[in-house]
Design an enzyme around this catalytic site. Sequence first.
Site, PDB file in Angstrom:
ATOM      1  N   HIS A  80      -6.719  -5.001  -2.743  1.00 27.70           N
ATOM      2  CA  HIS A  80      -6.568  -3.614  -2.638  1.00 27.70           C
ATOM      3  C   HIS A  80      -7.421  -2.891  -3.789  1.00 27.70           C
ATOM      4  O   HIS A  80      -6.893  -1.952  -4.599  1.00 27.70           O
ATOM      5  CB  HIS A  80      -5.051  -3.313  -2.991  1.00 27.70           C
ATOM      6  CG  HIS A  80      -4.101  -3.803  -1.955  1.00 27.70           C
ATOM      7  ND1 HIS A  80      -4.041  -3.404  -0.653  1.00 27.70           N
ATOM      8  CD2 HIS A  80      -3.088  -4.759  -1.948  1.00 27.70           C
ATOM      9  CE1 HIS A  80      -3.374  -3.801  -0.017  1.00 27.70           C
ATOM     10  NE2 HIS A  80      -2.604  -4.611  -0.603  1.00 27.70           N
ATOM     11  N   ASN A 130       3.010   1.778   1.534  1.00 26.55           N
ATOM     12  CA  ASN A 130       2.358   1.993   2.792  1.00 26.55           C
ATOM     13  C   ASN A 130       3.262   1.355   3.877  1.00 26.55           C
ATOM     14  O   ASN A 130       3.189   1.685   5.059  1.00 26.55           O
ATOM     15  CB  ASN A 130       1.049   1.276   2.710  1.00 26.55           C
ATOM     16  CG  ASN A 130       1.085  -0.214   2.287  1.00 26.55           C
ATOM     17  OD1 ASN A 130       1.618  -0.576   1.288  1.00 26.55           O
ATOM     18  ND2 ASN A 130       0.612  -1.183   3.164  1.00 26.55           N
TER      19      ASN A 130
END
Length: 445
Positions: free
Chosen positions: A308, A215
């Site tokens: 996450h 990311n």
Amino acid sequence: MMKQEAAASTTLKLCLFMLVLMFLETLTADTYVRPPPRKTLHFDFRSKSSSSLSQQVHISLAGNNYMRVSWVTSDKSSPSTVEYGKSPGKYSSIADGETTSYKYLFYKSGTIHHSVIGPLEPNSVYYYRCGGQEPEFQLKTPPSKFPITFAVAGDMGQTDWTKSTLDHIEQCNYDVHMLPGDLSYANYLQHRWDSFGELVQPLASARPWMVTEGNHEEESIPLLKDGFESYNARWKMPFEESGSSSNLYYSFEVAGVHAIMLGSYADYDENSDQYSWLKADLLKVDRKRTPWLLVLFHVPWYNSNTAHQREGDGMMAAMEPLLYAAGADIVLAGHVHAYERSKRVYQGKSDPCGAVHITIGDGGNQEGLANKYKNPVPDWSVFREASFGHGELKMVNSSHAFWSWHRNDDDEPVRSDQVWITSLVSSGCVNKRNYEQRTTTGTVN
């Protein structure tokens, strides 16, 4: 007097509160006492002596017996040539390459060069220089057959802990470095891509680095910048050589291993290019030639850390059946800043024909460690710990591999987890004809 008593009472309450917190922490912490965070590293590039000097040199595999050499110069006219040979200062071959560059708001990159050299002999040392001038670099090609060793570390960043991880990796006798996303942590500050290239150059110029995006590589700006522009320009991987249309996902083969590098941030549903490519790539795998099937991507599918949670569920639902049918042996991921290893698992349950999933997003990033785990421990989770470190995966032969995870313990590499892994080919789980039938008929979506 009353003020003094009140202050003393407040101090006492604060001390009691801290003692309670410390007691609670001892109930949930493991036996390892983590060292404190470390500072972010900083670099000064203004002292470069020549605008044509090769900087940020790194190499990657580019097909059977070929290697891609990538570097940056500030001189646009510097040639994209690599001279190379098997003796220092004696270059028997030369290869021409290509250049690219990019602009990002007020930043303009240097000239980025990519040149493919080869064919190269396996398990051999070569000396090379870029752009027709010093310095000279040295690389070692991977072996063509077992054994072969991979160093693995994700979520690297640019901190003192990163440097410690790199120092430990340098000490191990490895052939290829695999990085499951989040390289530089530039986070839109493009000069940090330059400093990361300089930081990893001593290792990345000597052994191939095979990376996939995380990311932190995206760096998109709505209406202004598409994602992954910096990453794609600087870290070109062999996507074209493996029939992929995107640098965000590709595959390569080396010494009896077929490795698939997937993109957690590229479309992955059944109608996507990545899904179609993966399906076709798996059908090309010859388990007689490459008995081991490894898969890397950024966002883990099996994760008992509180960080996450469930971010990989969509990709897992789409692609796990394909990997299971093909007999993927080991899946490596990052993203979560901690370490975790699973049993062989499929669809959330222990399965002797499933993959071993390893999260290793603990390379040294500046965001720190993900210290909190869910309890009770899931049945599929074997070992988990929030510490910086790296992994080593040695494929000993067609049936056995040895995995070890090395914690960065006050700058000493401490082996904290290890396991022998038996290939699915040798255990009888892999049936290629069955996989072809299931994918052709659509049983595996």
